[in-house]
Design an enzyme around this catalytic site. Sequence first.
Site, PDB file in Angstrom:
ATOM      1  N   ASP A 158       0.875  -1.158   0.000  1.00 17.70           N
ATOM      2  CA  ASP A 158       0.000   0.000   0.000  1.00 17.70           C
ATOM      3  C   ASP A 158       0.925   1.225   0.000  1.00 17.70           C
ATOM      4  O   ASP A 158       2.100   1.103   0.313  1.00 17.70           O
ATOM      5  CB  ASP A 158      -0.862  -0.060   1.266  1.00 17.70           C
ATOM      6  CG  ASP A 158      -1.462   1.280   1.617  1.00 17.70           C
ATOM      7  OD1 ASP A 158      -2.213   1.802   0.783  1.00 17.70           O
ATOM      8  OD2 ASP A 158      -1.197   1.789   2.723  1.00 17.70           O
ATOM      9  N   ASP A 200      -1.558  -0.518   6.010  1.00 10.91           N
ATOM     10  CA  ASP A 200      -1.684   0.089   7.330  1.00 10.91           C
ATOM     11  C   ASP A 200      -3.109   0.478   7.684  1.00 10.91           C
ATOM     12  O   ASP A 200      -3.482   0.454   8.842  1.00 10.91           O
ATOM     13  CB  ASP A 200      -0.819   1.347   7.416  1.00 10.91           C
ATOM     14  CG  ASP A 200      -1.355   2.437   6.511  1.00 10.91           C
ATOM     15  OD1 ASP A 200      -1.481   2.172   5.303  1.00 10.91           O
ATOM     16  OD2 ASP A 200      -1.681   3.526   7.009  1.00 10.91           O
ATOM     17  N   ASP A 237      -7.203  -0.909   3.900  1.00 13.60           N
ATOM     18  CA  ASP A 237      -6.413  -2.050   3.438  1.00 13.60           C
ATOM     19  C   ASP A 237      -6.907  -3.366   4.032  1.00 13.60           C
ATOM     20  O   ASP A 237      -6.522  -4.441   3.567  1.00 13.60           O
ATOM     21  CB  ASP A 237      -4.940  -1.883   3.837  1.00 13.60           C
ATOM     22  CG  ASP A 237      -4.327  -0.642   3.209  1.00 13.60           C
ATOM     23  OD1 ASP A 237      -4.620  -0.397   2.029  1.00 13.60           O
ATOM     24  OD2 ASP A 237      -3.580   0.064   3.900  1.00 13.60           O
TER      25      ASP A 237
HETATM   26  P1  ADP Z   1      -3.576   4.579   0.239  1.00 13.64           P
HETATM   27  O1  ADP Z   1      -4.231   3.463  -0.479  1.00 13.64           O
HETATM   28  O2  ADP Z   1      -2.445   5.155  -0.557  1.00 13.64           O
HETATM   29  O3  ADP Z   1      -3.155   4.214   1.616  1.00 13.64           O
HETATM   30  P2  ADP Z   1      -6.180   5.614   0.935  1.00 13.64           P
HETATM   31  O4  ADP Z   1      -6.893   4.519   0.233  1.00 13.64           O
HETATM   32  O5  ADP Z   1      -6.173   5.616   2.411  1.00 13.64           O
HETATM   33  O6  ADP Z   1      -4.657   5.757   0.366  1.00 13.64           O
HETATM   34  O7  ADP Z   1      -6.824   6.977   0.469  1.00 13.64           O
HETATM   35  C1  ADP Z   1      -7.059   7.218  -0.875  1.00 13.64           C
HETATM   36  C2  ADP Z   1      -7.420   8.664  -1.095  1.00 13.64           C
HETATM   37  O8  ADP Z   1      -8.656   8.953  -0.463  1.00 13.64           O
HETATM   38  C3  ADP Z   1      -6.441   9.617  -0.487  1.00 13.64           C
HETATM   39  O9  ADP Z   1      -5.376   9.903  -1.352  1.00 13.64           O
HETATM   40  C4  ADP Z   1      -7.316  10.835  -0.234  1.00 13.64           C
HETATM   41  O10 ADP Z   1      -7.419  11.581  -1.407  1.00 13.64           O
HETATM   42  C5  ADP Z   1      -8.660  10.249   0.093  1.00 13.64           C
HETATM   43  N1  ADP Z   1      -8.928  10.146   1.537  1.00 13.64           N
HETATM   44  C6  ADP Z   1      -9.227   9.027   2.223  1.00 13.64           C
HETATM   45  N2  ADP Z   1      -9.456   9.277   3.527  1.00 13.64           N
HETATM   46  C7  ADP Z   1      -9.270  10.610   3.683  1.00 13.64           C
HETATM   47  C8  ADP Z   1      -9.345  11.512   4.790  1.00 13.64           C
HETATM   48  N3  ADP Z   1      -9.650  11.107   6.031  1.00 13.64           N
HETATM   49  N4  ADP Z   1      -9.084  12.811   4.562  1.00 13.64           N
HETATM   50  C9  ADP Z   1      -8.765  13.231   3.329  1.00 13.64           C
HETATM   51  N5  ADP Z   1      -8.684  12.455   2.259  1.00 13.64           N
HETATM   52  C10 ADP Z   1      -8.933  11.149   2.408  1.00 13.64           C
HETATM   53 MG    MG Z   2      -2.540   3.325   3.621  1.00 11.01          MG
END
Ligand code: ADP
Ligand code: MG
Length: 653
Positions: free
Chosen positions: A340, A538, A542
């Site tokens: 991730d 994390d 995920d």
């Molecule tokens: P990754 O898969 O890289 O860990 P996430 O799936 O957690 O990223 O999040 C994907 C996208 O969703 C982020 O890049 C953001 O744009 C948006 N996002 C998710 N949760 C939040 C939050 N609490 N505040 C702001 N943006 C969020």
């Molecule tokens: Mg993540």
Amino acid sequence: MATPTLAPQRATPAEVRVPVRRTRLFALPEMRWAAAASALFLVGLAAQLAGAPAWSWWVLYLACYAAGGWEPGLAGLQALREKTLDVDLLMVVAAIGAAGIGQITDGALLIVIFATSGALEALATARTEDSVRGLLDLAPETATRVGSDGDEDTVAVADLEVGDVLLVRPGERIAADATVIGGGSEVDQATITGEPLPVDKTTGDEVFAGTLNGTGTLRIRVDRRAQDSVVARIAALVDQAAGTKARTQLFIEKVEQRYSLGMVAVTIAVFVIPLLAGDSVQRALLRAMTFMIVASPCAVVLATMPPLLAAIANAGRHGVLAKSAVVMEQLGSVDRVVFDKTGTLTRGTPELAEIHSVETAFTDAEILRLAAAVEHPSEHPLAAAVVRAARARDLELPAVDEFTAHPGKGVSALVHGQRVGVGSPASLTAAGLEVVAGPVAQLRARGYTAVVVTRDSRPIGVLGISDQLRAEAEAAVAAVARVTGSPVLLTGDNAATAERLAQQVGITDVRAELLPEGKVEAVRALQADGARIAMVGDGINDAPALATSDVGIAMGGAGSDLTLQTADAVVVRDDLTTVPAVIALSRRTRRVVIANLTIAATFIGILVLWDLFGTLPLPLGVAGHEGSTVIVGLNGLRLLREAAWKRAVRTGR
Ligand code: ADP
Ligand code: MG
């Protein structure tokens, strides 16, 4: 042989030092009984050789039988009552059989070797347990609590309540997860974070149970009860791993039962057939007893669990906890690693870098204030960045209602009766997207994650958040590439940001803009190509993908509770390079298990054939059988050594 398992028990942190507390040799009852049996045997042998009357050495030998045989005999009888045939019991029966035909010296020797190798096994298991539990001896048992009247008293850590104020003196270990409310010091957090350098702590900072205070004095307010602390969660995971068995082991145990029954049948045949053919009772019985001993699958039973437990302990010491022996076994069969992005390859402590207003009615401060209010309940790393930035600017955050998280998209809540959202631009309508397109593209081109703030579904601003790569991310990706081939990056973030980061760390296979189900599908697609997947992640987003993958690995420091629970293994100190290392260690473990099974089968095969078609002297049979058991046991324990981990890190083998 009894299968070594780590008996689930609470750690008793008598001393708070990380180096492992070692079980002393004679602390184990098995060791004491084996020593008694050996001594009785030697005295008996001396009496026999010196020509003492037969009854005298018979008594000594029988005492030797009792000292070395009562425990396995009793355990074997108990197992029999539950309708399982314990191999230990067969050994005791064989020794009694030997005495029955006058071969008491051989029988006593069997008992001595048998008891000694059993004791060595118990010691090895205890040492393995020690090194797992060494991980847990971190939190102190007592703390100095400061009452409302300023009085200090010493209380048990288990009795601490949230809100209690504690005093931490120089050089003391911190007793609870807490917030600093006074004083200042540097704290060594290596046990939890792996960071080698002490971290400065002053009022407002978070401290963790089990970390070591430096030269200052701190007043801290307890945030979490003892059983919820970060170290306690790690301890719970270790306990969970303790009571499990690997698949190979379960298979062996199932086969062992049938094998043992078959063995008893063959033993009877080996006794009866020569007897019918006119052999003497004496010779037939001796051969049958020898057969029973050498055909016993003791070494086979010991082939699997000690290496796996040793590998679990070794990996645990270095910051990866496999939750069960099954997981430790499966890690070795992984042939593709999936990472991730946010919080996994990146540090997950991103910083707010820029604010762009797209609605003149809202100032930067107002946008940040609304965004932070909505993000406050969220556990997402981006949320933490927004809240921190608002705090740093001393903004007063309004209360919110009806908070909802949309994993992989963002969050929203009611502020003063109006719905405010913070999240990915992808979740906007086409019209909304047009309004923010400029600043979003600009921010992404610079490698920032762009997050849009909306009010009543209309964008009011865009936040640029930068997240730093973990220092070891590139090295970890390179090491993974060596061990399993190049890894895959899965992220909910946009393709531009993801590509940029992937290039920095050396990943070519990038799948971006995935919602939690998208990550699951990506993992399934890889599995459909025949790959066995380890996914490292994390966040809550995920968790489904971790559950889908063959082995789910959670980041322990950054990871949410749900993720820690879903995962099969936890990277406790958030050091990514431990992922390829533990895969390599598991593969090595598998090779050791195969070598062990080969050694065991070879010894059994040779000794059985020798006994059936030649004349195998009983003492030689005993020595060969017990010798192979000990070799197999010790071979597994090699994986406990520091060198085994170093080799896994260095060579990936
Ligand atoms: P990754 O898969 O890289 O860990 P996430 O799936 O957690 O990223 O999040 C994907 C996208 O969703 C982020 O890049 C953001 O744009 C948006 N996002 C998710 N949760 C939040 C939050 N609490 N505040 C702001 N943006 C969020
Ligand atoms: Mg993540």
